[in-house]
Structures are given as structure tokens and as C-alpha cells.
Design an enzyme around this catalytic site. Structure first.
Site, PDB file in Angstrom:
ATOM      1  CB  CYS A 115      -0.928  -0.029   1.193  1.00 12.94           C
ATOM      2  SG  CYS A 115      -1.769  -1.606   1.337  1.00 12.94           S
ATOM      3  CG  HIS A 255      -2.994   2.802   3.234  1.00 13.29           C
ATOM      4  ND1 HIS A 255      -3.647   2.501   2.067  1.00 13.29           N
ATOM      5  CD2 HIS A 255      -2.845   1.629   3.906  1.00 13.29           C
ATOM      6  CE1 HIS A 255      -3.875   1.199   2.028  1.00 13.29           C
ATOM      7  NE2 HIS A 255      -3.406   0.654   3.122  1.00 13.29           N
ATOM      8  CG  ASN A 285      -6.168  -1.788   2.085  1.00 21.22           C
ATOM      9  OD1 ASN A 285      -5.664  -1.136   1.180  1.00 21.22           O
ATOM     10  ND2 ASN A 285      -5.457  -2.385   3.019  1.00 21.22           N
TER      11      ASN A 285
END
Ligand code: UT7
Length: 328
Positions: A115, A255, A285
Site C-alpha cells: 500500500c 492510506h 483497502n
């Protein structure tokens, strides 16, 4: 003389199909209540059967190029951050270059940085523009739904598909990349990894039969702790490097892995909740697409005004982490 190195255009793309928490109950033993209270996620986008990673990347890239007022022929380099590539080799950037009809410019992936990949790409692009004037397309894209195990409740409910893109270059009105910092701790790779498919455990009939090629292992609580610690620490570091404080920041765009992680990072930084952007409830996510997608949406929603200082931070498999300061 143009002297700001930064973002010239923003773009994003999410697949049309929206899957809510309730729909997961037909695949795994879970509830909307568990997913909502533990993660904040309410729904996520799932790519259509005929969509692949490069489709998502190209759609986001086209929006970013249009936003920058650029033709694809103006692109001098392409960087794609993804852990869910088009094929094993070559990289997704090669497919993207061909799909967009770009010139035969350098194109490469930052693969496996989870990520944090997009922010690493942003930092790299800034350095390359500093070195030699060019316009670089940076894309964060993930098509996780195709590659994860839909029957592992520890993983499947957390993720979603999407893409975000920016163009980095030099211009008087660029959104300046003021400072960037990044770090890696490879000693904790096995807390969040997919072991099969590489040289250690090559892909084989046995691997395929066991489903190990889709077995993303994540020790959730440890990842949670590490994510909060490193995103907060990287944020403090980048502010210190720029000689600024958290009170100077108009918006944090972190994030989007878990609402509780985002709130804990905000708390650790001592910033008011309304100055932390959240869209994890909408998309889950989305890996390396998460930060550019959130940044694009924050801008679309009018959450960023001219002159605002915006702090981006991300954490992912590796472990890798990064923070970037933008001056709008
Ligand atoms: O993008 C960077 C990488 N990822 C992350 O940043 C994610 C970091 N970690 C997290 O977000 C959280 O740790 C999770 C959301 C993954 C898990 O939340 P948690 O509060 O840490 O829960 P837990 O792992 O302690 O699990 C609690 C229970 C377990 O049951 P037992 O062992 O207590 O009986 C799990 O089996 O919740 C169970 N569980 C579920 N129950 C219903 C795990 N997944 C599910 C599910 N539905 N989908």
C-alpha cells in the site's frame, strides 16, 4: 521561470460494481456489524470479469492527463505501483504504455511495495524530474479481488479494486511536492506476505491445488500496530524535514486500510478529526490505489483549497512506509 516540481493533474477510476458488506455473508462467516465496527468499511468496488489491471490503470491515467491538459504524447516516463500486476512478467507499466499509445518512453513498476507503493513512486518521480526535466505519469492500481481468496474472512472483506493517477512535472502552478520520506523494515516481511509463486515456493500444480498462490497471510493486530506507528512517525519526520508543524497541515490524506488505524494516526499526530480525509467506508483497502484515490476524491469534494498544505502517508507490506507533503 517555472520552478515548482509537483503534481500537474489528478485522476482516479473505480469499477462500476459495488459490493456491500452483507454480500460477503454468502462467501464467509461474517456480518456487516463485524466489518463495520472493526474496519469502518461499508462497501467496496469489484472489477468486472472482463476488466484487468491495465484497464483500471489506463482509465485513471486518462483522467489525470486530461486534468493536466496534456496529450499522451507529452508523457516522458511511466511508473506503476501495484501488487496485483497484469501478468507475472513483463510489468504492468509496459502494458499501460502500449494501451495509452504513449511514446517508447521508460516505463516500470514498483511491485511488491504494498500500500506504500504509490507514495514511493511519487518520491521517485520528483527526484527524476529534478534530475532531468520530464513529465512522469505515476499510477497506483490494484485489482485485488481477482487474486485474493474469497473464502478467507480475515482478508477478503478488507479489500477493494481501484486506481489513482497523477502527472508529476515542473510548472509554475504545480501542486508542489515539498518533502518526502520513506522507510523499509524487511525483517517483518512474513507478517504480511504471499509466499507462494516466487523462487521459494514456485508455482506448481500442488500449489494451485492447495490455493497457496492466493494465501495472503496477514497478522492483523501486528500490522495494525506497525501501521499506526510508522505512518505517524513518517508524518512527523516529513514535517520536521520541511520545518513545519502539524498545525500547518490543512488536511491529512492517509492510506485507507481501516478507520481505526486512520483515527489512531490522527490521534497520534494531534490533528482534529475533521482535518483527516476518510473514504475507507466507500472503497475498502485499495492497496497502492488508496492514497491517489483518496487525494482525487478529497479534491473533487472541495476539501482542498489553494494554498493548503496536505500530508499524505501510507504503510504496507514489506514493511514499507512513506509520507509526502504537498503544497496546493
Ligand atoms: O494496508 C496495510 C495492510 N493491512 C492493514 O493495515 C490491516 C491491519 N489490521 C486490521 O485492520 C485489523 O487487525 C483487522 C481488521 C484485520 C482485524 O481486526 P482486529 O480487531 O485486529 O481483530 P482480530 O484479528 O483480533 O480478530 C478478532 C476476531 C477473530 O476471532 P477469534 O479468534 O477472536 O475468535 C477473527 O477470527 O475476529 C474474527 N474475524 C472475523 N469475524 C467476522 C476475522 N475476520 C472476520 C470477519 N468476520 N470478516
Amino acid at each position: 521561470m517555472d520552478d515548482r516540481i509537483g503534481l500537474l493533474g489528478f485522476g482516479a477510476y473505480v469499477p462500476e460494481r459495488c459490493m456491500n458488506n452483507q454480500e460477503w455473508t454468502q462467501y464467509v462467516d461474517t456480518t456487516d456489524e463485524w466489518i463495520t465496527t472493526r474496519t469502518g468499511i461499508k462497501r467496496r468496488r469489484i472489477a468486472a470479469d472482463d476488466e484487468t489491471t491495465v484497464d483500471l490503470a489506463a482509465a485513471a491515467a486518462e483522467v489525470a492527463l486530461a486534468d493536466a491538459g496534456m496529450a499522451v504524447q507529452d508523457v516522458d516516463e511511466i511508473i506503476v505501483a501495484t501488487d496485483t500486476p497484469e501478468v507475472y512478467t513483463p510489468d504492468t507499466a509496459a502494458f499501460l504504455q502500449d494501451r495509452l499509445g504513449a511514446r517508447r518512453v521508460p516505463a516500470f513498476d514498483l511491485g511488491g511495495s504494498g500500500c506504500a507503493g504509490f507514495l514511493l513512486g511519487l518520491d521517485l518521480a520528483r527526484a527524476r524530474v529534478q534530475q532531468r526535466d520530464r513529465r512522469i505519469l505515476v499510477v497506483g492500481v490494484e485489482l485485488i479481488s481477482r487474486l485474493m481468496n474469497w473464502h478467507d474472512r480475515n482478508i477478503c472483506v478488507l479489500f477493494g479494486d481501484g486506481a489513482g493517477a497523477v502527472v508529476v512535472g515542473r510548472a509554475a502552478d504545480a501542486v508542489e511536492i515539498v518533502a518526502a520520506t520513506a522507510g523499509t523494515d524487511g525483517s517483518k516481511a512474513d507478517i504480511l506476505w504471499l509466499e507462494a509463486g516466487g523462487s521459494r515456493v514456485p508455482f506448481s500444480r500442488e500449489v494451485a491445488a492447495s490455493g497457496a498462490h492466493r494465501k495472503l497471510v496477514m497478522k492483523g493486530r501486528e500490522v495494525f500496530r506497525e501501521a499506526v506507528h510508522h505512518m505517524a512517525a513518517a508524518s512527523r519526520q516529513v514535517l520536521e524535514d520541511a520545518g513545519l508543524g502539524i498545525e500547518d497541515v490543512a488536511l491529512v490524506v492517509p492510506h485507507q486500510a481501516n478507520l481505526r488505524i486512520i483515527q489512531a494516526v490522527g490521534g497520534a499526530l494531534g490533528i482534529a478529526a475533521e482535518r483527516v480525509f476518510i473514504n475507507v467506508h466507500e472503497y475498502g483497502n485499495t492497496g497502492s490505489a488508496s492514497v491517489p484515490l483518496a487525494l482525487w476524491e478529497a479534491r473533487q469534494m472541495g476539501r482542498i483549497a489553494p494554498g493548503d498544505l496536505v500530508l499524505l502517508t501510507a504503510f504496507g507490506a514489506g514493511f514499507h512506509w512513506s509520507a509526502v507533503l504537498l503544497q496546493f
